[in-house]
Design an enzyme around this catalytic site. Structure first.
Site, PDB file in Angstrom:
ATOM      1  N   CYS A 111      -2.196  -1.697  67.694  1.00  0.00           N
ATOM      2  CA  CYS A 111      -3.549  -2.108  68.055  1.00  0.00           C
ATOM      3  C   CYS A 111      -4.001  -3.325  67.240  1.00  0.00           C
ATOM      4  O   CYS A 111      -3.432  -4.394  67.334  1.00  0.00           O
ATOM      5  CB  CYS A 111      -4.494  -0.913  67.915  1.00  0.00           C
ATOM      6  N   HIS A 112      -5.025  -3.175  66.406  1.00  0.00           N
ATOM      7  CA  HIS A 112      -5.547  -4.281  65.597  1.00  0.00           C
ATOM      8  C   HIS A 112      -4.784  -4.472  64.281  1.00  0.00           C
ATOM      9  O   HIS A 112      -4.999  -5.450  63.583  1.00  0.00           O
ATOM     10  CB  HIS A 112      -7.027  -4.051  65.272  1.00  0.00           C
TER      11      HIS A 112
END
Length: 178
Positions: A111-112
Site C-alpha cells: 500500500c503506502h
C-alpha cells in the site's frame, strides 16, 4: 510449512492500516515464524481502518532505535497513509530499512509503505507496486511502477492494497521457505 527458525520485523507506527499488519502477521505466525512489532512509537500504537476510523491498539515489541537487521530474516512494511508518512521521515526507520537492503534480506511493503523506499533512495532502479497515489512519487524516485497485485524484484516484495493481501502473504511465506 514450518518457519520456526525465522524472525520477522514489522516496522510501523501510529496510523498503520490494521489489516495490513494483522493479515500478514497472522499468516506468518500460523506458519511458525516469530513476529515482532518494531516502531518509533513507545509502548503502544493506534492502528486504523482506512485513514479515519480507529481500530485496535498494539504493543510495541522493539523500539526502532534498538532494532538491528542482523536479528531478523525479513522486514515487513504495512501501509496506512499516516503510518507511512510518519515512518518515511523517521531517521531510525530509514536506517533500519537501508540495513535490510544492505544485507540483501527480503523486504516486503504494501500500500503506502513504499514511500520510505522513495525517501531513502532505495526505490531507484527497482520494479515495484504500491497504492496508486504513490505512483508518481515512486517514479520520480527512479522506480518502475506497475499496477499489479504482486511485484517481486529481487529481495523486494510489494503489493498495492488490502485486496492483494492473500497473494502478498503467500509470497512472504514462499520467500522465507527458500
Amino acid at each position: 510449512m514450518a518457519l520456526s527458525d525465522k524472525k520477522i520485523a514489522f516496522l510501523l507506527t501510529r496510523g498503520v492500516e490494521q489489516v495490513e499488519l494483522t493479515s500478514p502477521r497472522t499468516a506468518l505466525d500460523e506458519a511458525g515464524a516469530q513476529t515482532f512489532i518494531v516502531s518509533p512509537s513507545e509502548g503502544t500504537l493506534q492502528a486504523m481502518e482506512g485513514d479515519w476510523e480507529h481500530a485496535e491498539v498494539f504493543d510495541v515489541d522493539v523500539p526502532v532505535a534498538d532494532a538491528d537487521a542482523d536479528d531478523y530474516d525479513m522486514l515487513v512494511l504495512p501501509g496506512g497513509t499516516l503510518n507511512a508518512d510518519s515512518l518515511r521521515l523517521d531517521a531510525d526507520a530509514g536506517a533500519l530499512v537501508e540495513a535490510f537492503f544492505a544485507a540483501g534480506k527480503p523486504v516486503a511493503a504494501i500500500c503506502h509503505a513504499p514511500w520510505i523506499l522513495a525517501q531513502t533512495g532505495l526505490a531507484k532502479g527497482r520494479r515495484l507496486t504500491s497504492y496508486e497515489s504513490l505512483k508518481v512519487d515512486l517514479q520520480n524516485a527512479g522506480a518502475t511502477w506497475e499496477d499489479s497485485e504482486l511485484v517481486v524484484d529481487g529481495n523486494l516484495i510489494t503489493s498495492r492494497n488490502p485486496g492483494d493481501l492473500e497473494v502478498f502473504n503467500k509470497a512472504l511465506i514462499e520467500t522465507l521457505s527458500k
